[in-house]
Design a protein around this motif. Structure first.
Motif, PDB file in Angstrom:
ATOM      1  N   VAL B 164       0.872  -1.187   0.000  1.00 47.60           N
ATOM      2  CA  VAL B 164       0.000   0.000   0.000  1.00 47.60           C
ATOM      3  C   VAL B 164       0.903   1.229   0.000  1.00 47.60           C
ATOM      4  N   ARG B 188      -1.668  10.597   6.479  1.00 49.12           N
ATOM      5  CA  ARG B 188      -1.029   9.431   7.090  1.00 49.12           C
ATOM      6  C   ARG B 188      -2.015   8.288   7.021  1.00 49.12           C
ATOM      7  N   ARG B 189      -1.506   7.071   7.209  1.00 46.77           N
ATOM      8  CA  ARG B 189      -2.405   5.927   7.124  1.00 46.77           C
ATOM      9  C   ARG B 189      -3.273   5.814   8.368  1.00 46.77           C
ATOM     10  N   LEU B 190      -4.545   5.493   8.143  1.00 48.39           N
ATOM     11  CA  LEU B 190      -5.496   5.219   9.224  1.00 48.39           C
ATOM     12  C   LEU B 190      -5.889   3.749   9.077  1.00 48.39           C
ATOM     13  N   GLU B 191      -5.877   3.003  10.172  1.00 51.37           N
ATOM     14  CA  GLU B 191      -6.278   1.605  10.071  1.00 51.37           C
ATOM     15  C   GLU B 191      -7.694   1.415  10.608  1.00 51.37           C
ATOM     16  N   ALA B 192      -8.548   0.836   9.758  1.00 51.80           N
ATOM     17  CA  ALA B 192      -9.891   0.495  10.227  1.00 51.80           C
ATOM     18  C   ALA B 192      -9.792  -0.770  11.059  1.00 51.80           C
ATOM     19  N   ARG B 193     -10.646  -0.872  12.062  1.00 50.97           N
ATOM     20  CA  ARG B 193     -10.665  -2.111  12.838  1.00 50.97           C
ATOM     21  C   ARG B 193     -11.313  -3.181  11.994  1.00 50.97           C
ATOM     22  N   PRO B 194     -10.550  -4.204  11.632  1.00 50.45           N
ATOM     23  CA  PRO B 194     -11.100  -5.189  10.711  1.00 50.45           C
ATOM     24  C   PRO B 194     -12.307  -5.880  11.328  1.00 50.45           C
ATOM     25  N   PRO B 195     -13.423  -5.897  10.584  1.00 46.01           N
ATOM     26  CA  PRO B 195     -14.650  -6.499  11.107  1.00 46.01           C
ATOM     27  C   PRO B 195     -14.481  -7.979  11.427  1.00 46.01           C
ATOM     28  N   TYR B 202     -16.412  -3.268  19.569  1.00 45.92           N
ATOM     29  CA  TYR B 202     -16.467  -2.704  18.226  1.00 45.92           C
ATOM     30  C   TYR B 202     -17.908  -2.382  17.848  1.00 45.92           C
ATOM     31  N   GLU B 205     -18.973   0.606  19.620  1.00 47.63           N
ATOM     32  CA  GLU B 205     -18.434   1.851  19.067  1.00 47.63           C
ATOM     33  C   GLU B 205     -19.183   2.262  17.799  1.00 47.63           C
ATOM     34  N   LEU B 206     -19.495   1.286  16.962  1.00 48.68           N
ATOM     35  CA  LEU B 206     -20.275   1.596  15.764  1.00 48.68           C
ATOM     36  C   LEU B 206     -21.602   2.232  16.164  1.00 48.68           C
ATOM     37  N   GLU B 207     -22.233   1.648  17.163  1.00 52.83           N
ATOM     38  CA  GLU B 207     -23.521   2.190  17.616  1.00 52.83           C
ATOM     39  C   GLU B 207     -23.362   3.597  18.187  1.00 52.83           C
ATOM     40  N   ARG B 209     -21.046   5.835  17.529  1.00 57.14           N
ATOM     41  CA  ARG B 209     -20.822   6.791  16.424  1.00 57.14           C
ATOM     42  C   ARG B 209     -22.147   7.109  15.727  1.00 57.14           C
ATOM     43  N   ALA B 210     -22.931   6.060  15.484  1.00 58.96           N
ATOM     44  CA  ALA B 210     -24.211   6.255  14.803  1.00 58.96           C
ATOM     45  C   ALA B 210     -25.112   7.143  15.652  1.00 58.96           C
TER      46      ALA B 210
END
Lengths: 229, 229
Positions: B164, B188-195, B202, B205-207, B209-210
């Motif tokens: 990458v 800079r690179r941001l890493e998503a938390r892999p589902p 996790y 956190e999604l909830e 943010r929503a």
């Protein structure tokens, strides 16, 4: 905690012309493609997008035929490109990891949506730009289908975009996809010295830069020769 | 003065597979399209590009029929996408402002070039990635032509790209085009938390943010109603 706009500095979605679609897409942001067909809605991340034409305003998005979104676009003949901000980093990865054939991703994610202006597909909160498209053409190229969309409505957050992406607020920028679980966002605007204002100084700077690069290239060639490459 | 690599930390162009082309293009960098037809060479900036297919590896670049590069690709049936670093900011603007029909832009710019591996078009120093293509197809879409390129060779600077884009060194990143005289580079690179590693945290956190976004959307709706919109 993410930074929120200061009190009184509300972001607002503004309606733009169809021609702004190409400015929204030109730096190559990630998009979340939303679709609606009968009662079903779906969302999938798509980074393989590009403006295709200025007049008429056309944009392209490549989708693999195995994706549920492929059928959704085929059947509904419309789609929206939602341009997520870094707030949706984890959502973007999640949307790419599960298929809309198995689960209702939008419902599971609890991500709020709002009505589009000209099409039935839902638009996503947490994004900074939205492009609504009617399907103009579908072209099979290799293992993907290029869906050609005729732009019918465009919106953007006024804090994020004004003729160009502003990149002022770290949370109000488009997210870009790098591959794997990696993403990034554009740092800040850089202005090129417009060649219309070309001056002897400008010409000298171009030459200076070129000389620097030539020197560096020569050094590298010499090093490679030393290493016997 | 631009930052130069520390002594002993030389950048080096490495040969990659054809499949790396899509990783180089996926975040949507600006490209400089180089072409060669008989004794003539040309270069033009193109930001309307996208990967099109994984197998076979195809990439697309949109060019207006009035551009000299349009003829050059038609006649030579090949082209290279050079991905410039911020060092070429002013060159990129310059290359877009004059036509190769009137002047030899590469010669005037004094920008050093080097030989491609599989095609005749020259490659440009000062770039961080290079994609060589044979012409597979040319499709007229609206007012532009989508040139479909079959990727035949790929190179990148090893300090800039390793599976990458690395985004470590400010000078060794791809440049993106915003429109007008505006450009930018990824921060800079941001890493998503892999589902795949999804955890209750996790999901929470999604909830969360929503919920934040829903609250904000509700506040904005209320404010709009107050303003009578």
């Amino acid at each position: 905690m993410r930074a929120r706009p200061a009190v009184g500095v509300r972001t607002m979605r503004v309606h733009l012309t169809e021609h702004d679609a190409r400015r929204l897409l030109v730096p190559g942001p990630l998009t979340l493609v939303t679709t609606r067909w009968r009662a079903a809605e779906n969302v999938m991340p798509a980074a393989w997008t590009t403006p295709l034409s200025a007049i008429p305003p056309l944009v392209g998005v490549c989708v693999h035929p195995s994706r549920h979104t492929h059928d959704m676009i085929r059947f509904s003949e419309e789609f929206a490109l939602n341009i997520p901000s870094p707030r949706l980093l984890n959502h973007a990865a999640y949307f790419g990891s599960v298929s809309g054939r198995e689960v209702d991703k939008l419902d599971l994610s609890k991500l709020p949506t709002f009505r589009a202006r000209r099409i039935d597909a839902p638009l996503l909160e947490g994004c900074v730009g939205w492009i609504e498209c009617g399907l103009e053409d579908a072209i099979r190229l290799g293992d993907h289908t290029l869906f050609v969309g005729r732009v019918v409505a465009v919106q953007a957050e006024d804090t994020a975009y004004n003729e160009v992406w502003l990149l002022d607020d770290p949370e109000e920028r488009p997210l870009h996809y790098l591959g794997g679980t990696w993403y990034a966002a554009l740092e800040r605007r850089l202005e090129a010295r417009p060649p219309a204002q070309a001056t002897p100084e400008y010409a000298r700077e171009l030459e200076e830069r070129a000389r620097e690069m030539e020197e560096r290239a020569a050094e590298e060639r010499a090093e490679r020769e030393e290493r016997g490459e």
